[in-house]
Every structure is written in C-alpha cells, then in structure tokens.
Design a protein around this motif. Structure first.
Motif, PDB file in Angstrom:
ATOM      1  N   ASN A   1      -1.092  10.089  -9.001  1.00 20.96           N
ATOM      2  CA  ASN A   1      -1.312   9.101  -9.197  1.00 20.96           C
ATOM      3  C   ASN A   1      -1.784   8.526  -8.049  1.00 20.96           C
ATOM      4  O   ASN A   1      -1.282   7.031  -6.689  1.00 20.96           O
ATOM      5  N   TYR A   2      -4.011   8.599  -7.542  1.00 19.01           N
ATOM      6  CA  TYR A   2      -3.599   8.112  -5.983  1.00 19.01           C
ATOM      7  C   TYR A   2      -3.750   6.371  -6.204  1.00 19.01           C
ATOM      8  O   TYR A   2      -3.483   5.799  -5.079  1.00 19.01           O
ATOM      9  N   HIS A   3      -4.125   6.381  -7.004  1.00 16.93           N
ATOM     10  CA  HIS A   3      -4.057   4.612  -6.960  1.00 16.93           C
ATOM     11  C   HIS A   3      -3.071   3.604  -7.052  1.00 16.93           C
ATOM     12  O   HIS A   3      -2.840   2.648  -6.334  1.00 16.93           O
ATOM     13  N   HIS A   4      -1.813   4.056  -6.632  1.00 18.10           N
ATOM     14  CA  HIS A   4      -0.520   3.871  -6.088  1.00 18.10           C
ATOM     15  C   HIS A   4      -0.526   2.962  -4.926  1.00 18.10           C
ATOM     16  O   HIS A   4       0.240   2.144  -4.572  1.00 18.10           O
ATOM     17  N   PRO A   5      -0.859   4.307  -4.158  1.00 17.81           N
ATOM     18  CA  PRO A   5      -0.354   4.396  -2.872  1.00 17.81           C
ATOM     19  C   PRO A   5      -1.067   3.334  -1.891  1.00 17.81           C
ATOM     20  O   PRO A   5      -1.282   2.819  -0.953  1.00 17.81           O
ATOM     21  N   TRP A   6      -2.910   3.451  -3.091  1.00 18.84           N
ATOM     22  CA  TRP A   6      -3.762   2.561  -2.517  1.00 18.84           C
ATOM     23  C   TRP A   6      -3.529   0.696  -2.519  1.00 18.84           C
ATOM     24  O   TRP A   6      -3.445   0.216  -2.427  1.00 18.84           O
ATOM     25  N   TYR A   7      -2.286   1.012  -3.608  1.00 17.52           N
ATOM     26  CA  TYR A   7      -2.078  -0.310  -4.745  1.00 17.52           C
ATOM     27  C   TYR A   7      -1.615  -0.877  -3.227  1.00 17.52           C
ATOM     28  O   TYR A   7      -1.043  -2.179  -2.466  1.00 17.52           O
ATOM     29  N   ASN A   8      -0.203  -0.540  -3.211  1.00 13.93           N
ATOM     30  CA  ASN A   8       0.828  -0.472  -1.937  1.00 13.93           C
ATOM     31  C   ASN A   8       0.388  -0.802  -0.473  1.00 13.93           C
ATOM     32  O   ASN A   8       1.003  -1.978   0.066  1.00 13.93           O
ATOM     33  N   LEU A   9      -0.500  -0.051  -0.186  1.00 14.53           N
ATOM     34  CA  LEU A   9      -1.088  -0.558   0.837  1.00 14.53           C
ATOM     35  C   LEU A   9      -1.695  -2.014   1.165  1.00 14.53           C
ATOM     36  O   LEU A   9      -1.897  -2.176   1.747  1.00 14.53           O
ATOM     37  N   GLY A  10      -2.111  -1.964  -0.303  1.00 14.58           N
ATOM     38  CA  GLY A  10      -2.510  -3.734  -0.232  1.00 14.58           C
ATOM     39  C   GLY A  10      -1.826  -4.275   0.297  1.00 14.58           C
ATOM     40  O   GLY A  10      -2.291  -5.584   0.410  1.00 14.58           O
ATOM     41  N   ARG A  11      -0.897  -3.949  -0.973  1.00 17.01           N
ATOM     42  CA  ARG A  11       0.439  -4.673  -0.606  1.00 17.01           C
ATOM     43  C   ARG A  11       1.044  -5.195   0.469  1.00 17.01           C
ATOM     44  O   ARG A  11       1.483  -6.710   1.457  1.00 17.01           O
ATOM     45  N   ALA A  12       0.811  -4.129   1.512  1.00 12.96           N
ATOM     46  CA  ALA A  12       1.192  -3.135   2.572  1.00 12.96           C
ATOM     47  C   ALA A  12       0.669  -5.402   3.834  1.00 12.96           C
ATOM     48  O   ALA A  12       0.915  -6.195   4.570  1.00 12.96           O
ATOM     49  N   TRP A  13      -0.924  -4.868   3.370  1.00 12.45           N
ATOM     50  CA  TRP A  13      -1.786  -6.013   4.071  1.00 12.45           C
ATOM     51  C   TRP A  13      -1.917  -6.973   3.850  1.00 12.45           C
ATOM     52  O   TRP A  13      -1.987  -7.665   4.584  1.00 12.45           O
TER      53      TRP A  13
END
Length: 160
Positions: free
Chosen positions: A110-122
């Motif tokens: 589920n590589y989309h999850h860390p990209w989503y969470n990285l967006g949340r962090a930024w």
C-alpha cells in the motif's frame, strides 16, 4: 517444528486480524501477543501496534513497530505506522523520516498510505506545496483514494 510454530503463529495472527476488524481490539491484541510468543513476525508486531494505536497507546504502538522493523527492515507498514503515530502526537517533523523510509521499502502493498501520511506531515508543518505533491503521489498510485482526494482539495484551496 519451527515450520509448525510459524504456521500456528500465522493462523493466530489471522484470527486476531479478523477480531480486530470486528472491533474486538483487546481480544485481538491478546491474540497478536500469543502469535508473537509462538513465532515473532513483523506483521504481528505491526498489527499489535495498530491495536495499541486504536487505544491511543502511542508509545506502545511505536515500540511494536520498532520490533517489527528489527525482524524485517524491508516491511513498509511499521515505518508508515510510526510516522502516522508521530503525526497524532504532534511531531510531524519526526514523522517525515519514517514516512520517507516507508515509500522506499521493498515489501509493501500500500505505497499510497505513506505518501498520504507524508502529505499530512507536510501540511501540519504548513508546507502546503510539498503536501500537495505527496497527496498527488498517493492518488497516482491509488486513483480514487478518497482521503488523499479530500486532502489534496483542501491544500490546493489553501495554496490558491
């Protein structure tokens, strides 16, 4: 003997996962722990961490993810989960390192999850252009991912 123990541990893990999906978090946690006692796996530690996060036991959740990483450093879920838990703890700066590692792990469905969470962090750090890129990456990987669509829409409105 070891193969039998592993098979039993995996069977118990799947029972725990089914219980967790039914909302039986405490019973699931005890079965994950039993699975780990029989034969520790990165998955069981990660999902035990997830049950702890559902109880807002953030530090315990992070500790279980660290255990998972020790067992299998190529398994992406625990890196993502640590990042998500750090965001919940109000530590998005610390989350970025973990989430970036998750995007590079070899074993992750589920590589989309860390990209989503990285967006949340930024976004939490008010770096909205970076957040937008990450949400778009999540959508490139998983078109129709509703959370990323909503987050992308929100940061795009902030930027404009």
């Amino acid at each position: 003997m070891d193969a039998e123990r592993r098979a039993l541990a995996i069977e118990i893990f799947h029972k725990a996962l089914a219980l967790q999906k039914q909302g039986e978090v405490e019973l699931a946690a005890s079965l994950y722990q039993r699975s780990i006692e029989i034969h520790p796996t990165a998955e069981a530690h990660t999902f035990l961490g997830w049950t702890y996060s559902l109880q807002q036991r953030w530090e315990d959740a992070i500790a279980e993810c660290r255990n998972a990483i020790e067992i299998d450093p190529d398994y992406g879920n625990p890196y993502n989960d640590i990042g998500a838990y750090l965001i919940e703890l109000g530590k998005p700066e610390q989350a970025v390192v973990w989430l970036e590692k998750a995007t590079q792990c070899r074993r992750y469905q589920n590589y989309h999850h860390p990209w989503y969470n990285l967006g949340r962090a930024w976004a939490a750090m008010e770096l909205y252009s970076r957040a937008r890129e990450c949400f778009q990456n999540a959508l490139d990987i998983e078109p129709g991912y509703r959370q990323a669509e909503d987050a992308l829409d929100k940061v795009t409105r902030i930027i404009q």
